[in-house]
Design a protein around this motif. Structure first.
Motif, PDB file in Angstrom:
ATOM      1  N   HIS A   2      44.004  49.581  45.416  1.00  7.02           N
ATOM      2  CA  HIS A   2      44.159  48.270  44.791  1.00  7.02           C
ATOM      3  C   HIS A   2      42.913  47.403  44.984  1.00  7.02           C
ATOM      4  CE1 HIS A   2      48.353  48.308  43.317  1.00  7.02           C
ATOM      5  NE2 HIS A   2      48.501  49.261  44.227  1.00  7.02           N
ATOM      6  N   THR A   3      42.197  47.588  46.087  1.00 11.61           N
ATOM      7  CA  THR A   3      40.951  46.847  46.266  1.00 11.61           C
ATOM      8  C   THR A   3      39.880  47.356  45.304  1.00 11.61           C
ATOM      9  OG1 THR A   3      41.448  46.366  48.590  1.00 11.61           O
ATOM     10  CG2 THR A   3      39.149  46.225  47.922  1.00 11.61           C
ATOM     11  N   ALA A   4      39.810  48.672  45.101  1.00  6.66           N
ATOM     12  CA  ALA A   4      38.873  49.217  44.113  1.00  6.66           C
ATOM     13  C   ALA A   4      39.200  48.696  42.718  1.00  6.66           C
ATOM     14  CB  ALA A   4      38.909  50.741  44.139  1.00  6.66           C
ATOM     15  N   ASP A   5      40.481  48.579  42.410  1.00  5.34           N
ATOM     16  CA  ASP A   5      40.900  48.044  41.118  1.00  5.34           C
ATOM     17  C   ASP A   5      40.435  46.594  40.965  1.00  5.34           C
ATOM     18  OD1 ASP A   5      42.659  48.304  38.652  1.00  5.34           O
ATOM     19  OD2 ASP A   5      43.631  46.609  39.650  1.00  5.34           O
ATOM     20  N   ALA A   6      40.530  45.817  42.062  1.00  5.42           N
ATOM     21  CA  ALA A   6      40.053  44.430  42.012  1.00  5.42           C
ATOM     22  C   ALA A   6      38.532  44.385  41.838  1.00  5.42           C
ATOM     23  CB  ALA A   6      40.465  43.695  43.293  1.00  5.42           C
ATOM     24  N   ALA A   7      37.825  45.310  42.494  1.00  6.76           N
ATOM     25  CA  ALA A   7      36.371  45.357  42.347  1.00  6.76           C
ATOM     26  C   ALA A   7      35.971  45.703  40.917  1.00  6.76           C
ATOM     27  CB  ALA A   7      35.781  46.379  43.320  1.00  6.76           C
ATOM     28  N   GLN A   8      36.739  46.582  40.272  1.00  9.93           N
ATOM     29  CA  GLN A   8      36.433  46.969  38.895  1.00  9.93           C
ATOM     30  C   GLN A   8      36.418  45.759  37.964  1.00  9.93           C
ATOM     31  OE1 GLN A   8      38.906  50.069  37.091  1.00  9.93           O
ATOM     32  NE2 GLN A   8      38.569  49.165  35.070  1.00  9.93           N
ATOM     33  N   SER A   9      37.278  44.787  38.228  1.00 11.01           N
ATOM     34  CA  SER A   9      37.347  43.612  37.360  1.00 11.01           C
ATOM     35  C   SER A   9      36.012  42.894  37.275  1.00 11.01           C
ATOM     36  CB  SER A   9      38.427  42.646  37.867  1.00 11.01           C
ATOM     37  OG  SER A   9      39.704  43.257  37.808  1.00 11.01           O
ATOM     38  N   TRP A  10      35.198  43.009  38.335  1.00  8.11           N
ATOM     39  CA  TRP A  10      33.865  42.407  38.333  1.00  8.11           C
ATOM     40  C   TRP A  10      32.783  43.407  37.937  1.00  8.11           C
ATOM     41  CZ3 TRP A  10      33.015  37.362  38.553  1.00  8.11           C
ATOM     42  CH2 TRP A  10      34.006  36.533  39.103  1.00  8.11           C
ATOM     43  N   LEU A  11      32.896  44.636  38.438  1.00  3.94           N
ATOM     44  CA  LEU A  11      31.818  45.610  38.247  1.00  3.94           C
ATOM     45  C   LEU A  11      31.820  46.221  36.855  1.00  3.94           C
ATOM     46  CD1 LEU A  11      32.039  47.424  41.705  1.00  3.94           C
ATOM     47  CD2 LEU A  11      30.535  45.542  41.034  1.00  3.94           C
ATOM     48  N   GLN A  12      32.988  46.463  36.295  1.00  2.00           N
ATOM     49  CA  GLN A  12      33.106  47.035  34.950  1.00  2.00           C
ATOM     50  C   GLN A  12      34.224  46.308  34.201  1.00  2.00           C
ATOM     51  OE1 GLN A  12      31.160  49.151  33.497  1.00  2.00           O
ATOM     52  NE2 GLN A  12      29.955  49.866  35.229  1.00  2.00           N
ATOM     53  N   PRO A  13      34.012  45.041  33.874  1.00  3.99           N
ATOM     54  CA  PRO A  13      35.103  44.245  33.285  1.00  3.99           C
ATOM     55  C   PRO A  13      35.534  44.726  31.905  1.00  3.99           C
ATOM     56  CG  PRO A  13      33.023  43.039  33.211  1.00  3.99           C
ATOM     57  CD  PRO A  13      32.782  44.256  34.059  1.00  3.99           C
ATOM     58  N   SER A  14      34.678  45.475  31.210  1.00  5.25           N
ATOM     59  CA  SER A  14      35.039  45.915  29.860  1.00  5.25           C
ATOM     60  C   SER A  14      35.891  47.173  29.858  1.00  5.25           C
ATOM     61  CB  SER A  14      33.772  46.170  29.039  1.00  5.25           C
ATOM     62  OG  SER A  14      33.016  47.238  29.586  1.00  5.25           O
ATOM     63  N   GLU A  15      35.989  47.848  31.012  1.00  5.48           N
ATOM     64  CA  GLU A  15      36.746  49.101  31.072  1.00  5.48           C
ATOM     65  C   GLU A  15      38.227  48.835  31.334  1.00  5.48           C
ATOM     66  OE1 GLU A  15      35.644  52.141  30.477  1.00  5.48           O
ATOM     67  OE2 GLU A  15      33.590  51.470  30.123  1.00  5.48           O
ATOM     68  N   ASP A  16      39.076  49.627  30.689  1.00  4.04           N
ATOM     69  CA  ASP A  16      40.513  49.504  30.930  1.00  4.04           C
ATOM     70  C   ASP A  16      40.856  49.917  32.359  1.00  4.04           C
ATOM     71  OD1 ASP A  16      41.001  48.686  28.329  1.00  4.04           O
ATOM     72  OD2 ASP A  16      41.315  50.726  27.604  1.00  4.04           O
ATOM     73  N   HIS A  17      41.827  49.240  32.936  1.00 10.45           N
ATOM     74  CA  HIS A  17      42.265  49.562  34.293  1.00 10.45           C
ATOM     75  C   HIS A  17      43.306  50.684  34.255  1.00 10.45           C
ATOM     76  CE1 HIS A  17      40.563  46.086  36.658  1.00 10.45           C
ATOM     77  NE2 HIS A  17      40.360  45.683  35.411  1.00 10.45           N
ATOM     78  N   VAL A  18      43.303  51.498  35.298  1.00 12.51           N
ATOM     79  CA  VAL A  18      44.358  52.491  35.469  1.00 12.51           C
ATOM     80  C   VAL A  18      45.655  51.740  35.794  1.00 12.51           C
ATOM     81  CG1 VAL A  18      45.166  54.426  36.875  1.00 12.51           C
ATOM     82  CG2 VAL A  18      42.737  54.229  36.295  1.00 12.51           C
TER      83      VAL A  18
END
Length: 746
Positions: free
Chosen positions: A349-365
């Motif tokens: 879940h922390t990696a998912d939160a990081a994705q929101s900043w690092l790759q905001p255009s990519e869909d989340h799992v």
């Protein structure tokens, strides 16, 4: 408190080896009695290696082989991969076969003078592929085994790093305890040292316990330790005296812990790596952060754990093994699995939160609700997310492997897919590929078709990024077939778009354009405007490569407008780079510089080294055209360095091309030719016919003033590599080269 241990005899033996060398490889096997070395940086061998670094002008290589790790020791193949990358070999060029990797390693070290430290080896099999074999190198191998075969077969000189002499052992105890209990009797301190078998690790732990209980009589502490020693005498068989002493002191300290601290200690033995943060520890034990910090302080105070930074902790490997043993002995299997699940869940879940900043255009799992009460980290900005990803970079592969090994396949594949979008700026896709295949096996195990599609696409993109195009095509073909079978049109469009990128990189421009067009049609049909904008940028790239400047201009302007409306910074930067390249083609230097400066500003704000390195190639070309040769060389040098770190040999060679062209513009043709030859070798090795032809053309121009015949040979070869290309730019180049050769015939 830390006390210095003076090991004069062993240092003298190491120095004697150094001064007595007469050239050629020297291997020194340092037998480390269990518990002799302290944690990490206090190692005598590493201290000595730092002292003598100036004697090895070509540098040092270090690998902790983790031979006694309770889970996975480092294999020779993994160590070779790290060494080869440290020696400048791109990730994509590291041979997969251990023998081939070892051969390349030996060839690179043959003419060097280096110090290689192989710490914590368990077997000769871990070590032998890492021996240079020739050259003026010194190899230091530390192990708790004697590794006799190294001495017999490889001529290793053996040094034993044994226990402390009794006076030094007592001095160590006194140094730690004197400020807290100065009244302790020398005779009793001597007995304490003997019960610790004169081992520094055991001595430090025992001394810390004595110092933390200043009002408890040393007689009582000694009685407790004797009781533990008797218990181990009864329970242990086959352990040598030193090992028994170490485990005795561990048990003595462990059993003295309060109940909750003891539980945290053993659960930490289940963490997939020796190093971890406060939040991971709290998740493992299902604690609040404040309570976890209190208990971690207890463990640090008892010398059962080392604090390496703010809210960061690390186990000595012996203590980690002991903690793991206690977890398996005292915790039910269900609780062990629950603890691991909580930790993995927190990381996920922390990696998912990081994705929101690092790759905001990519869909989340899509993730299930977190099972731990501890919330994942909430990042205030891009830098916070990037810092976390960098800090945990080495942890990620172990999380995935631990999840898969425990049968937690849902966590394994979801971590793999999410971490693809949470890689640190310094990581390469080769790092992700180390565990990407584990995630694919896990998602296939649970038969999740959406997850399979995602991981197949990520594997395709990652292999493309490290120039492994055949593997990329294999995974993307599988993704395309699965998407069509499942009638998932948006996934079909993604696969088509990615296949188009591979065709574009291989300069199959018509195939690339056809794939992009199919993808755009599907994206628009399924209301995927964001993804259609990405594919439109790719269409612009295909037109630009083919020399269709008007079509490229229209596609670039449309893509840039779409990306600005969507506020996707990385995609805006990509469209600006395309615009800069178009302006270069039209000799619009000022407009080109404005566009690439804005693009590079985006890359730097995102801390994206891959984008920075690639876009610096364009900046270098603009600077060269403007006569700013020094600035151009600096841009190309940084681009080459970044691409080398990322394992992209093709783009590193493009930076060498730019360097060569800049030297040609400075009338330094010899230096220009040297860089072009390097680039030719890479493109030839990669099988890139187009880039090879272009590079041979530049090489011919560089050598022509001094060797016209060599230039003709290079142009003639370049023509042979152009036969399969039919686009207008290729046709123009073919015509020009034929003209060059005709000039020589007149």
């Amino acid at each position: 408190m830390h006390a210095f241990v003076n090991r004069t005899d062993e240092l003298g033996q190491l120095n004697a080896v150094l001064t007595g060398r007469d050239g050629g490889q020297v291997v020194v096997s340092v037998h480390v009695v269990a518990g002799t070395a302290g944690a990490g940086k206090t190692s005598l061998v590493l201290h000595w290696a730092h002292q003598v670094k100036d004697r090895f002008p070509d540098g040092q290589l270090f690998a902790n082989l983790r031979g006694y790790d309770p889970r996975e020791p480092v294999t020779a193949a993994q160590a070779l991969r790290g060494f080869l990358r440290a020696l400048g070999v791109a990730s994509g060029d590291v041979p997969q076969d251990v023998d081939d990797a070892a051969a390349l390693y030996r060839s690179l070290l043959a003419d060097r003078r280096m110090l290689i430290v192989l710490d914590n080896a368990a077997t000769v099999g871990q070590v032998r592929p890492l021996l240079p074999g020739s050259g003026d190198n010194l190899v230091l191998v530390t192990s708790r085994n004697r590794l006799a075969a190294l001495a017999i077969r490889d001529g290793a000189r053996r040094i034993t790093l044994g226990t402390l002499p009794e006076p030094e052992a007592v001095a160590l105890l006194r140094a730690v305890t004197q400020d807290y209990r100065p009244q302790d009797d020398l005779v009793k301190l001597t007995e304490l040292a003997r019960l610790c078998a004169h081992l520094p690790l055991a001595l430090r732990i025992a001394a810390e316990r004595a110092a933390s209980h200043p009002h408890l009589r040393l007689d009582d502490l000694l009685a407790d330790l004797r009781d533990e020693s008797g218990l181990w005498d009864a329970l242990s068989t086959g352990l040598d005296e030193e090992a028994e002493a170490v485990r005795t002191v561990f048990a003595w300290s462990y059993r003295a812990l309060p109940q909750h601290s003891g539980r945290l200690f053993r659960l930490l033995g289940l963490h997939p790596t020796p190093e971890f943060g406060l939040h991971a520890a709290a998740a493992l034990a299902d604690l609040t952060l404040s309570r976890a910090r209190q208990l971690l302080d207890d463990l640090v105070g008892a010398h059962l754990l080392e604090q390496t930074g703010p809210d960061r902790y690390q186990f000595h490997d012996l203590l980690r093994a002991y903690a793991s043993d206690q977890a398996h002995d005292e915790e039910p299997a269900a609780e062990r699995e629950a603890a691991l699940r909580r930790a993995l869940d927190w990381y996920l879940h922390t990696a998912d939160a990081a994705q929101s900043w690092l790759q905001p255009s990519e869909d989340h799992v899509p993730l299930p609700q977190a099972i731990t009460l501890l919330p994942s980290l909430a990042f205030a900005d891009y830098d916070g997310a990037a810092d976390w990803a960098e800090r945990e970079r080495a942890t990620f592969p172990h999380l995935v492997r631990a999840a898969a090994a425990a049968g937690l396949h849902q966590h394994a594949w979801q971590l793999t897919a999410t971490l693809w979008n949470a890689l640190s700026a310094s990581a390469s896709f080769a790092d992700w590929l180390d565990f990407g295949h584990v995630g694919l096996a896990s998602v296939e195990h649970v038969n999740d078709s959406d997850g399979q599609l995602l991981l197949l696409s990520q594997l395709g993109m990652s292999h493309r990024s490290v120039n492994q195009l055949d593997q990329a095509v294999e995974y993307l073909n599988r993704a395309l077939a699965l998407a069509r079978t499942a009638q998932k049109r948006i996934d079909e469009a993604h696969a088509l778009n990615l296949m188009g990128l591979i065709h574009l990189r291989a300069r199959r421009l018509e195939a690339a354009a056809a794939h992009f067009a199919q993808a755009i049609d599907i994206f628009r049909d399924v209301d995927g405007a964001r993804w259609a904008a990405f594919a439109l940028s790719n269409v612009a790239g295909a037109h630009l490569e083919a020399g269709h400047l008007e079509e490229a201009d229209a596609a670039i302007q449309a893509a840039l407008a779409a990306h600005r409306a969507l506020e996707i910074q990385q995609s805006i930067g990509n469209a600006l780079w395309l615009a800069a390249e178009l302006h270069r083609e039209r000799d619009e230097t000022e407009a080109a510089r404005e566009a690439i400066d804005e693009a590079l500003g985006i890359a730097l704000s995102l801390r994206n080294r891959g984008l920075e390195g690639f876009w610096l190639l364009t900046l270098g070309g603009i600077q060269r055209a403007a006569g700013q040769h020094g600035d151009a060389l600096a841009s190309y040098q940084r681009s080459a360095m970044l691409h080398r770190r990322l394992g992209d040999r093709s783009r590193e060679a493009l930076a060498w091309r730019g360097t060569g062209r800049t030297y040609s513009a400075m009338d330094r043709c010899g230096e220009a030719a040297a860089f072009h030859r390097q680039a030719v070798a890479v493109h030839r090795d990669l099988g890139d016919e187009w880039e090879l032809a272009v590079e041979l053309d530049h090489l011919a121009a560089a050598v022509r003033p001094q060797d016209p015949e060599a230039a003709r040979a290079h142009w003639a070869e370049a023509l042979t590599h152009l036969t399969s290309y039919t686009d207008s730019r290729a046709a123009a180049m073919r015509s020009r080269l034929e003209g060059r050769l005709a000039e020589g015939d007149d």
